[in-house]
Design a protein around this motif. Structure first.
Motif, PDB file in Angstrom:
ATOM      1  N   ILE A  11      23.623 -18.296  37.875  1.00 18.02           N
ATOM      2  CA  ILE A  11      22.255 -17.523  38.019  1.00 18.02           C
ATOM      3  C   ILE A  11      21.810 -18.096  35.967  1.00 18.02           C
ATOM      4  O   ILE A  11      20.994 -18.008  36.395  1.00 18.02           O
ATOM      5  CB  ILE A  11      22.513 -16.461  38.195  1.00 18.02           C
ATOM      6  CG1 ILE A  11      23.424 -16.798  40.467  1.00 18.02           C
ATOM      7  CG2 ILE A  11      20.946 -15.799  38.376  1.00 18.02           C
ATOM      8  CD1 ILE A  11      22.593 -15.230  41.078  1.00 18.02           C
ATOM      9  N   LEU A  15      18.792 -19.479  35.011  1.00 15.58           N
ATOM     10  CA  LEU A  15      17.244 -18.618  34.130  1.00 15.58           C
ATOM     11  C   LEU A  15      17.688 -19.244  32.639  1.00 15.58           C
ATOM     12  O   LEU A  15      16.322 -19.666  32.660  1.00 15.58           O
ATOM     13  CB  LEU A  15      17.883 -17.332  34.327  1.00 15.58           C
ATOM     14  CG  LEU A  15      17.742 -16.550  35.646  1.00 15.58           C
ATOM     15  CD1 LEU A  15      18.020 -15.228  35.875  1.00 15.58           C
ATOM     16  CD2 LEU A  15      16.589 -16.641  36.765  1.00 15.58           C
ATOM     17  N   GLN A  16      18.117 -19.236  31.912  1.00 19.49           N
ATOM     18  CA  GLN A  16      18.408 -19.721  30.301  1.00 19.49           C
ATOM     19  C   GLN A  16      17.730 -20.985  30.860  1.00 19.49           C
ATOM     20  O   GLN A  16      17.064 -20.771  29.670  1.00 19.49           O
ATOM     21  CB  GLN A  16      19.490 -19.734  29.904  1.00 19.49           C
ATOM     22  CG  GLN A  16      19.290 -18.917  28.689  1.00 19.49           C
ATOM     23  CD  GLN A  16      20.961 -18.985  27.809  1.00 19.49           C
ATOM     24  OE1 GLN A  16      21.893 -18.828  28.847  1.00 19.49           O
ATOM     25  NE2 GLN A  16      21.439 -19.747  27.015  1.00 19.49           N
ATOM     26  N   ALA A  18      15.394 -22.449  32.698  1.00 23.12           N
ATOM     27  CA  ALA A  18      13.978 -22.627  32.992  1.00 23.12           C
ATOM     28  C   ALA A  18      13.193 -22.143  31.926  1.00 23.12           C
ATOM     29  O   ALA A  18      12.126 -22.889  31.448  1.00 23.12           O
ATOM     30  CB  ALA A  18      13.893 -21.233  33.901  1.00 23.12           C
ATOM     31  N   ALA A  19      14.021 -20.786  31.062  1.00 25.37           N
ATOM     32  CA  ALA A  19      13.019 -20.667  30.030  1.00 25.37           C
ATOM     33  C   ALA A  19      12.721 -21.341  28.930  1.00 25.37           C
ATOM     34  O   ALA A  19      11.862 -21.471  28.074  1.00 25.37           O
ATOM     35  CB  ALA A  19      13.689 -19.131  29.941  1.00 25.37           C
ATOM     36  N   VAL A  20      14.278 -22.197  28.338  1.00 33.22           N
ATOM     37  CA  VAL A  20      13.684 -23.058  27.330  1.00 33.22           C
ATOM     38  C   VAL A  20      13.395 -24.396  27.819  1.00 33.22           C
ATOM     39  O   VAL A  20      12.501 -25.546  27.569  1.00 33.22           O
ATOM     40  CB  VAL A  20      15.539 -23.104  27.214  1.00 33.22           C
ATOM     41  CG1 VAL A  20      15.213 -24.833  26.171  1.00 33.22           C
ATOM     42  CG2 VAL A  20      16.318 -21.900  26.507  1.00 33.22           C
ATOM     43  N   ASN A  22      10.477 -24.424  29.569  1.00 33.35           N
ATOM     44  CA  ASN A  22       9.212 -24.314  29.826  1.00 33.35           C
ATOM     45  C   ASN A  22       9.379 -23.846  27.748  1.00 33.35           C
ATOM     46  O   ASN A  22       7.825 -24.378  27.447  1.00 33.35           O
ATOM     47  CB  ASN A  22       9.516 -22.424  29.879  1.00 33.35           C
ATOM     48  CG  ASN A  22       8.708 -22.544  31.853  1.00 33.35           C
ATOM     49  OD1 ASN A  22       8.153 -23.360  32.519  1.00 33.35           O
ATOM     50  ND2 ASN A  22       8.926 -21.321  32.374  1.00 33.35           N
ATOM     51  N   HIS A  23       9.944 -23.783  27.022  1.00 34.44           N
ATOM     52  CA  HIS A  23       9.177 -23.462  26.198  1.00 34.44           C
ATOM     53  C   HIS A  23       9.824 -24.766  25.253  1.00 34.44           C
ATOM     54  O   HIS A  23       8.263 -24.647  24.411  1.00 34.44           O
ATOM     55  CB  HIS A  23      11.129 -22.730  25.054  1.00 34.44           C
ATOM     56  CG  HIS A  23      10.643 -22.740  23.094  1.00 34.44           C
ATOM     57  ND1 HIS A  23       9.467 -22.473  22.862  1.00 34.44           N
ATOM     58  CD2 HIS A  23      11.484 -23.161  22.569  1.00 34.44           C
ATOM     59  CE1 HIS A  23       9.907 -22.706  21.145  1.00 34.44           C
ATOM     60  NE2 HIS A  23      11.397 -22.851  21.044  1.00 34.44           N
ATOM     61  N   MET A  45       9.238 -29.678  32.996  1.00 30.25           N
ATOM     62  CA  MET A  45       8.522 -29.112  34.456  1.00 30.25           C
ATOM     63  C   MET A  45       9.131 -28.763  35.450  1.00 30.25           C
ATOM     64  O   MET A  45       9.059 -28.253  36.543  1.00 30.25           O
ATOM     65  CB  MET A  45       6.772 -29.444  34.659  1.00 30.25           C
ATOM     66  CG  MET A  45       5.827 -28.752  33.269  1.00 30.25           C
ATOM     67  SD  MET A  45       4.415 -29.880  33.424  1.00 30.25           S
ATOM     68  CE  MET A  45       4.217 -31.107  33.731  1.00 30.25           C
ATOM     69  N   GLU A  46       9.704 -30.387  35.296  1.00 29.49           N
ATOM     70  CA  GLU A  46      10.292 -30.439  37.037  1.00 29.49           C
ATOM     71  C   GLU A  46      11.378 -29.449  37.441  1.00 29.49           C
ATOM     72  O   GLU A  46      12.229 -28.826  38.363  1.00 29.49           O
ATOM     73  CB  GLU A  46      10.499 -31.838  37.211  1.00 29.49           C
ATOM     74  CG  GLU A  46       9.773 -32.373  37.812  1.00 29.49           C
ATOM     75  CD  GLU A  46      10.142 -34.557  37.721  1.00 29.49           C
ATOM     76  OE1 GLU A  46      10.427 -34.467  38.092  1.00 29.49           O
ATOM     77  OE2 GLU A  46       8.853 -35.006  37.547  1.00 29.49           O
ATOM     78  N   ALA A  48      12.493 -27.053  35.257  1.00 24.08           N
ATOM     79  CA  ALA A  48      12.414 -25.431  35.122  1.00 24.08           C
ATOM     80  C   ALA A  48      11.910 -25.125  36.421  1.00 24.08           C
ATOM     81  O   ALA A  48      12.647 -24.619  36.280  1.00 24.08           O
ATOM     82  CB  ALA A  48      11.148 -25.336  33.915  1.00 24.08           C
ATOM     83  N   ALA A  49      11.292 -25.419  37.432  1.00 23.64           N
ATOM     84  CA  ALA A  49      11.046 -25.618  38.942  1.00 23.64           C
ATOM     85  C   ALA A  49      12.057 -25.619  39.519  1.00 23.64           C
ATOM     86  O   ALA A  49      12.642 -24.521  40.286  1.00 23.64           O
ATOM     87  CB  ALA A  49       9.913 -26.125  39.368  1.00 23.64           C
ATOM     88  N   LEU A  50      12.987 -26.555  39.013  1.00 23.28           N
ATOM     89  CA  LEU A  50      14.127 -26.756  40.246  1.00 23.28           C
ATOM     90  C   LEU A  50      14.729 -25.627  39.758  1.00 23.28           C
ATOM     91  O   LEU A  50      15.562 -24.884  40.803  1.00 23.28           O
ATOM     92  CB  LEU A  50      14.910 -27.343  39.824  1.00 23.28           C
ATOM     93  CG  LEU A  50      14.246 -28.637  41.095  1.00 23.28           C
ATOM     94  CD1 LEU A  50      14.271 -30.773  40.473  1.00 23.28           C
ATOM     95  CD2 LEU A  50      14.234 -28.726  42.956  1.00 23.28           C
ATOM     96  N   TYR A  52      14.373 -22.114  38.453  1.00 22.44           N
ATOM     97  CA  TYR A  52      14.086 -20.803  39.109  1.00 22.44           C
ATOM     98  C   TYR A  52      14.656 -20.565  39.796  1.00 22.44           C
ATOM     99  O   TYR A  52      14.963 -19.385  40.714  1.00 22.44           O
ATOM    100  CB  TYR A  52      12.977 -20.571  38.387  1.00 22.44           C
ATOM    101  CG  TYR A  52      12.577 -19.104  39.160  1.00 22.44           C
ATOM    102  CD1 TYR A  52      13.540 -17.926  38.706  1.00 22.44           C
ATOM    103  CD2 TYR A  52      11.626 -19.042  39.792  1.00 22.44           C
ATOM    104  CE1 TYR A  52      13.234 -16.732  38.723  1.00 22.44           C
ATOM    105  CE2 TYR A  52      11.292 -17.515  40.136  1.00 22.44           C
ATOM    106  CZ  TYR A  52      12.615 -16.778  39.553  1.00 22.44           C
ATOM    107  OH  TYR A  52      12.355 -15.003  40.496  1.00 22.44           O
ATOM    108  N   ALA A  53      14.133 -21.771  41.420  1.00 22.63           N
ATOM    109  CA  ALA A  53      14.439 -21.576  42.153  1.00 22.63           C
ATOM    110  C   ALA A  53      16.150 -21.965  42.710  1.00 22.63           C
ATOM    111  O   ALA A  53      16.410 -20.819  43.803  1.00 22.63           O
ATOM    112  CB  ALA A  53      13.716 -22.632  43.081  1.00 22.63           C
TER     113      ALA A  53
END
Lengths: 111, 111, 111, 111
Positions: A11, A15-16, A18-20, A22-23, A45-46, A48-50, A52-53
């Motif tokens: 997890i 999460l990390q 996803a944030a990286v 996005n950045h 973008m793809e 990050a979405a996966l 986080y989900a």
């Protein structure tokens, strides 16, 4: 079942990641040669979405989480490969976390 | 490829389903017999997360979208089955949209 | 309170706006002159995140929803302004839904 | 601007808080007295949505991030207060991370 604690390492990496991602996507739009970064932005973008989900389903203790982690691992690896081609800090950082996240997501399916 | 337009119907159903699942989960916490709704709340939360992720990947035109739609369809069907047991408006509405969303997600894999 | 039904129009516009912004960001990375679209990609990503969060809080019937809608409206307007500068289908479509979503989000605060 | 690195501590707390809130909501549905946990589930869901959106906007380096953090801090505090009333591990853990996340979000607005 305790989703959050059982899957905590995966997890946290998702999460990390996803944030990286996005950045990295945002930083790519500010690079001098944006055209060169176009595919990187898309894969960020793809990914990050996966990521986080996946983190959401694992923290909910969902029975769908491990299957989602397989797709997430694929997205992370594709993103790591693309980021690995670019020589700037945000891409290096993104490639690194994507590789570690992919590994953790694969390991979820070997439990 | 034009993710949004090619997949528009499925995207719209996934987004509507995510919103209705959120609404159903929240409404369940206000039912007189919350214990009876416990599993419904859990499945609503899982379904909402998967529906939104699927809509995101489809609208990004991602190559991972169709595989994600398989998991999403499974989550929608599980949620529809549970909601179908409860005789209140938010569950009836949720069961209905979950079934239609599951069908659209399955059809994504027969293209 | 019935979040979903009370706020249905605004929720639907936010969800549609999130999907169109994702599509626009992805399509921008495939334009011949990506550098020209850099700011559009950035604003699309911000707008998509805020639109989805707003839809989530409204569908949960949250007391925080209307305040979030103010920020969402600002993000939609900024995105609409940038997209309005570009003459391609995905930007025209995005500018249009962003303007309608901003209006609905502003109206949430006049209830 | 480098969203991810400048705001790293707050992003990490928001992401951790989102995951712990998801875990708490799911765990609440499995408590013997679910009715007692109904408000906790609702606030967990709202808090998770706002925490993740805040982390997203911060990692995108968005100018809307600090304003969103104010709403996020309010949601975290409401969730911490409710969780603080319940004597089980997931609520104690959730109250703790919510308080730390609220503090970090408030500090974002004093920069």
């Amino acid at each position: 079942m305790s989703g959050y604690h059982e899957f905590r390492e995966c997890i946290d990496l998702c999460l990390q990641c996803a944030a990286v991602c996005n950045h990295c996507a945002s930083s790519c739009t500010q690079e001098p040669d944006v055209a060169h970064m176009a595919r990187c932005i898309q894969l960020d973008m793809e990914c990050a979405a996966l990521c986080y989900a996946s983190a959401q389903l694992m923290s909910l203790g969902s029975g769908h989480a491990t299957r989602l982690c397989v797709i997430c691992a694929d997205a992370c690896e594709a993103c790591a490969e693309e980021c690995g081609k670019h020589n700037n800090e945000h891409c290096r950082e993104c490639a690194d976390i994507c590789r570690r996240c992919a590994e953790a997501c694969r390991a979820m399916n070997e439990r």
